[in-house]
Design a protein around this motif. Structure first.
Motif, PDB file in Angstrom:
ATOM      1  N   TYR A 104      38.326  34.097  29.685  1.00 47.70           N
ATOM      2  CA  TYR A 104      38.099  35.261  30.547  1.00 47.70           C
ATOM      3  C   TYR A 104      39.470  35.781  30.991  1.00 47.70           C
ATOM      4  O   TYR A 104      40.109  35.212  31.874  1.00 47.70           O
ATOM      5  CB  TYR A 104      37.242  34.874  31.743  1.00 47.70           C
ATOM      6  CG  TYR A 104      35.796  34.645  31.384  1.00 47.70           C
ATOM      7  CD1 TYR A 104      35.268  33.368  31.248  1.00 47.70           C
ATOM      8  CD2 TYR A 104      34.937  35.727  31.166  1.00 47.70           C
ATOM      9  CE1 TYR A 104      33.936  33.168  30.912  1.00 47.70           C
ATOM     10  CE2 TYR A 104      33.600  35.538  30.833  1.00 47.70           C
ATOM     11  CZ  TYR A 104      33.113  34.257  30.705  1.00 47.70           C
ATOM     12  OH  TYR A 104      31.795  34.070  30.374  1.00 47.70           O
ATOM     13  N   SER A 105      39.888  36.855  30.357  1.00 39.53           N
ATOM     14  CA  SER A 105      41.239  37.357  30.569  1.00 39.53           C
ATOM     15  C   SER A 105      41.318  38.438  31.630  1.00 39.53           C
ATOM     16  O   SER A 105      42.398  38.703  32.174  1.00 39.53           O
ATOM     17  CB  SER A 105      41.796  37.922  29.254  1.00 39.53           C
ATOM     18  OG  SER A 105      41.807  36.936  28.242  1.00 39.53           O
ATOM     19  N   TYR A 106      40.198  39.097  31.872  1.00 40.27           N
ATOM     20  CA  TYR A 106      40.202  40.218  32.806  1.00 40.27           C
ATOM     21  C   TYR A 106      39.117  39.999  33.856  1.00 40.27           C
ATOM     22  O   TYR A 106      38.002  39.594  33.536  1.00 40.27           O
ATOM     23  CB  TYR A 106      39.954  41.537  32.070  1.00 40.27           C
ATOM     24  CG  TYR A 106      40.991  41.818  31.006  1.00 40.27           C
ATOM     25  CD1 TYR A 106      40.725  41.562  29.671  1.00 40.27           C
ATOM     26  CD2 TYR A 106      42.240  42.320  31.350  1.00 40.27           C
ATOM     27  CE1 TYR A 106      41.670  41.799  28.697  1.00 40.27           C
ATOM     28  CE2 TYR A 106      43.196  42.577  30.376  1.00 40.27           C
ATOM     29  CZ  TYR A 106      42.904  42.315  29.054  1.00 40.27           C
ATOM     30  OH  TYR A 106      43.847  42.551  28.096  1.00 40.27           O
ATOM     31  N   TRP A 107      39.496  40.318  35.098  1.00 39.12           N
ATOM     32  CA  TRP A 107      38.612  40.059  36.227  1.00 39.12           C
ATOM     33  C   TRP A 107      38.564  41.262  37.155  1.00 39.12           C
ATOM     34  O   TRP A 107      39.558  41.971  37.345  1.00 39.12           O
ATOM     35  CB  TRP A 107      39.132  38.864  37.030  1.00 39.12           C
ATOM     36  CG  TRP A 107      39.078  37.573  36.292  1.00 39.12           C
ATOM     37  CD1 TRP A 107      39.962  37.101  35.368  1.00 39.12           C
ATOM     38  CD2 TRP A 107      38.060  36.575  36.407  1.00 39.12           C
ATOM     39  NE1 TRP A 107      39.565  35.878  34.901  1.00 39.12           N
ATOM     40  CE2 TRP A 107      38.399  35.531  35.522  1.00 39.12           C
ATOM     41  CE3 TRP A 107      36.899  36.458  37.176  1.00 39.12           C
ATOM     42  CZ2 TRP A 107      37.610  34.384  35.385  1.00 39.12           C
ATOM     43  CZ3 TRP A 107      36.123  35.319  37.038  1.00 39.12           C
ATOM     44  CH2 TRP A 107      36.476  34.299  36.150  1.00 39.12           C
ATOM     45  N   GLY A 108      37.410  41.457  37.735  1.00 39.90           N
ATOM     46  CA  GLY A 108      37.304  42.426  38.803  1.00 39.90           C
ATOM     47  C   GLY A 108      37.662  41.784  40.134  1.00 39.90           C
ATOM     48  O   GLY A 108      37.868  40.570  40.216  1.00 39.90           O
ATOM     49  N   ARG A 109      37.687  42.605  41.169  1.00 41.44           N
ATOM     50  CA  ARG A 109      38.054  42.089  42.498  1.00 41.44           C
ATOM     51  C   ARG A 109      36.874  41.459  43.221  1.00 41.44           C
ATOM     52  O   ARG A 109      37.062  40.724  44.188  1.00 41.44           O
ATOM     53  CB  ARG A 109      38.636  43.212  43.344  1.00 41.44           C
ATOM     54  CG  ARG A 109      39.992  43.690  42.852  1.00 41.44           C
ATOM     55  CD  ARG A 109      40.611  44.645  43.821  1.00 41.44           C
ATOM     56  NE  ARG A 109      41.973  45.005  43.423  1.00 41.44           N
ATOM     57  CZ  ARG A 109      42.778  45.754  44.151  1.00 41.44           C
ATOM     58  NH1 ARG A 109      42.391  46.215  45.324  1.00 41.44           N
ATOM     59  NH2 ARG A 109      43.985  46.029  43.719  1.00 41.44           N
ATOM     60  N   GLY A 110      35.696  41.779  42.788  1.00 44.32           N
ATOM     61  CA  GLY A 110      34.523  41.149  43.373  1.00 44.32           C
ATOM     62  C   GLY A 110      33.792  42.019  44.372  1.00 44.32           C
ATOM     63  O   GLY A 110      34.328  42.991  44.899  1.00 44.32           O
ATOM     64  N   THR A 111      32.557  41.630  44.631  1.00 49.23           N
ATOM     65  CA  THR A 111      31.730  42.291  45.625  1.00 49.23           C
ATOM     66  C   THR A 111      31.030  41.215  46.456  1.00 49.23           C
ATOM     67  O   THR A 111      30.565  40.211  45.915  1.00 49.23           O
ATOM     68  CB  THR A 111      30.727  43.248  44.964  1.00 49.23           C
ATOM     69  OG1 THR A 111      29.992  43.964  45.952  1.00 49.23           O
ATOM     70  CG2 THR A 111      29.746  42.520  44.052  1.00 49.23           C
ATOM     71  N   GLN A 112      30.988  41.425  47.753  1.00 52.27           N
ATOM     72  CA  GLN A 112      30.449  40.410  48.651  1.00 52.27           C
ATOM     73  C   GLN A 112      28.925  40.473  48.690  1.00 52.27           C
ATOM     74  O   GLN A 112      28.341  41.546  48.874  1.00 52.27           O
ATOM     75  CB  GLN A 112      30.995  40.622  50.068  1.00 52.27           C
ATOM     76  CG  GLN A 112      30.424  39.691  51.118  1.00 52.27           C
ATOM     77  CD  GLN A 112      30.913  38.253  50.955  1.00 52.27           C
ATOM     78  OE1 GLN A 112      32.105  38.022  50.774  1.00 52.27           O
ATOM     79  NE2 GLN A 112      29.993  37.294  51.018  1.00 52.27           N
ATOM     80  N   VAL A 113      28.320  39.326  48.540  1.00 56.70           N
ATOM     81  CA  VAL A 113      26.876  39.174  48.724  1.00 56.70           C
ATOM     82  C   VAL A 113      26.656  38.201  49.868  1.00 56.70           C
ATOM     83  O   VAL A 113      27.177  37.076  49.830  1.00 56.70           O
ATOM     84  CB  VAL A 113      26.198  38.656  47.445  1.00 56.70           C
ATOM     85  CG1 VAL A 113      24.735  38.320  47.710  1.00 56.70           C
ATOM     86  CG2 VAL A 113      26.318  39.689  46.330  1.00 56.70           C
ATOM     87  N   THR A 114      25.930  38.632  50.866  1.00 59.78           N
ATOM     88  CA  THR A 114      25.621  37.781  52.009  1.00 59.78           C
ATOM     89  C   THR A 114      24.112  37.696  52.172  1.00 59.78           C
ATOM     90  O   THR A 114      23.440  38.727  52.269  1.00 59.78           O
ATOM     91  CB  THR A 114      26.253  38.329  53.296  1.00 59.78           C
ATOM     92  OG1 THR A 114      27.670  38.454  53.116  1.00 59.78           O
ATOM     93  CG2 THR A 114      25.988  37.390  54.466  1.00 59.78           C
ATOM     94  N   VAL A 115      23.605  36.486  52.180  1.00 60.50           N
ATOM     95  CA  VAL A 115      22.171  36.261  52.315  1.00 60.50           C
ATOM     96  C   VAL A 115      21.916  35.572  53.648  1.00 60.50           C
ATOM     97  O   VAL A 115      22.410  34.469  53.892  1.00 60.50           O
ATOM     98  CB  VAL A 115      21.636  35.401  51.163  1.00 60.50           C
ATOM     99  CG1 VAL A 115      20.116  35.270  51.266  1.00 60.50           C
ATOM    100  CG2 VAL A 115      22.031  35.999  49.816  1.00 60.50           C
ATOM    101  N   SER A 116      21.166  36.236  54.496  1.00 58.10           N
ATOM    102  CA  SER A 116      20.873  35.675  55.817  1.00 58.10           C
ATOM    103  C   SER A 116      19.568  34.879  55.773  1.00 58.10           C
ATOM    104  O   SER A 116      18.649  35.201  55.026  1.00 58.10           O
ATOM    105  CB  SER A 116      20.772  36.794  56.850  1.00 58.10           C
ATOM    106  OG  SER A 116      19.704  37.660  56.538  1.00 58.10           O
ATOM    107  N   SER A 117      19.509  33.868  56.608  1.00 65.27           N
ATOM    108  CA  SER A 117      18.317  33.014  56.638  1.00 65.27           C
ATOM    109  C   SER A 117      17.298  33.507  57.641  1.00 65.27           C
ATOM    110  O   SER A 117      17.543  34.417  58.411  1.00 65.27           O
ATOM    111  CB  SER A 117      18.721  31.581  56.975  1.00 65.27           C
ATOM    112  OG  SER A 117      19.415  31.553  58.196  1.00 65.27           O
TER     113      SER A 117
END
Length: 117
Positions: A104-117
């Motif tokens: 995996y040579s290329y990556w994005g910066r990401g996106t936050q996923v938050t799951v509340s209980s």
């Protein structure tokens, strides 16, 4: 140069669903296998799912099997991760990555996923 930009993260209640998107620009998109990874606070990055170049073969981490689905649209240079039945332990930054020749040579910066209980 290949650029990856994720979107679609957010806050969701346990049991809910989200679909993440990854837009890929640059070199021939259909030459890459694509993967999704995640990293929770204080933990190592871990593999979530992978899709082959053709879009016909997918693999998943055991902890998401049956809940997450990876897909790709080679005409639109997009990769998706459909997530259902989300759990608090799915909370993490989700990133997509492109694999041209076994790494995996290329990556994005990401996106936050938050799951509340």
């Amino acid at each position: 140069q290949v650029q990856l930009v994720e979107s679609g993260g957010g806050l969701v209640q346990a049991g809910g669903s989200l679909t993440l998107s990854c837009a890929v620009s640059g070199r021939s998109f259909n030459g890459y296998s694509m993967g999704w990874f995640r990293q929770a606070p204080g933990k190592e990055r871990e593999f979530v799912a992978r899709m082959s170049r053709s879009g016909t073969s997918a693999s998943y981490a055991d902890f998401v099997k049956g809940r997450f689905t990876i897909s790709r649209d080679n005409a639109e240079n997009m990769v998706y991760l459909q997530m259902k039945d989300l759990k608090p332990e799915d909370t993490a930054v989700y990133s997509c990555a492109a694999d041209w020749s076994g790494t995996y040579s290329y990556w994005g910066r990401g996106t936050q996923v938050t799951v509340s209980s």
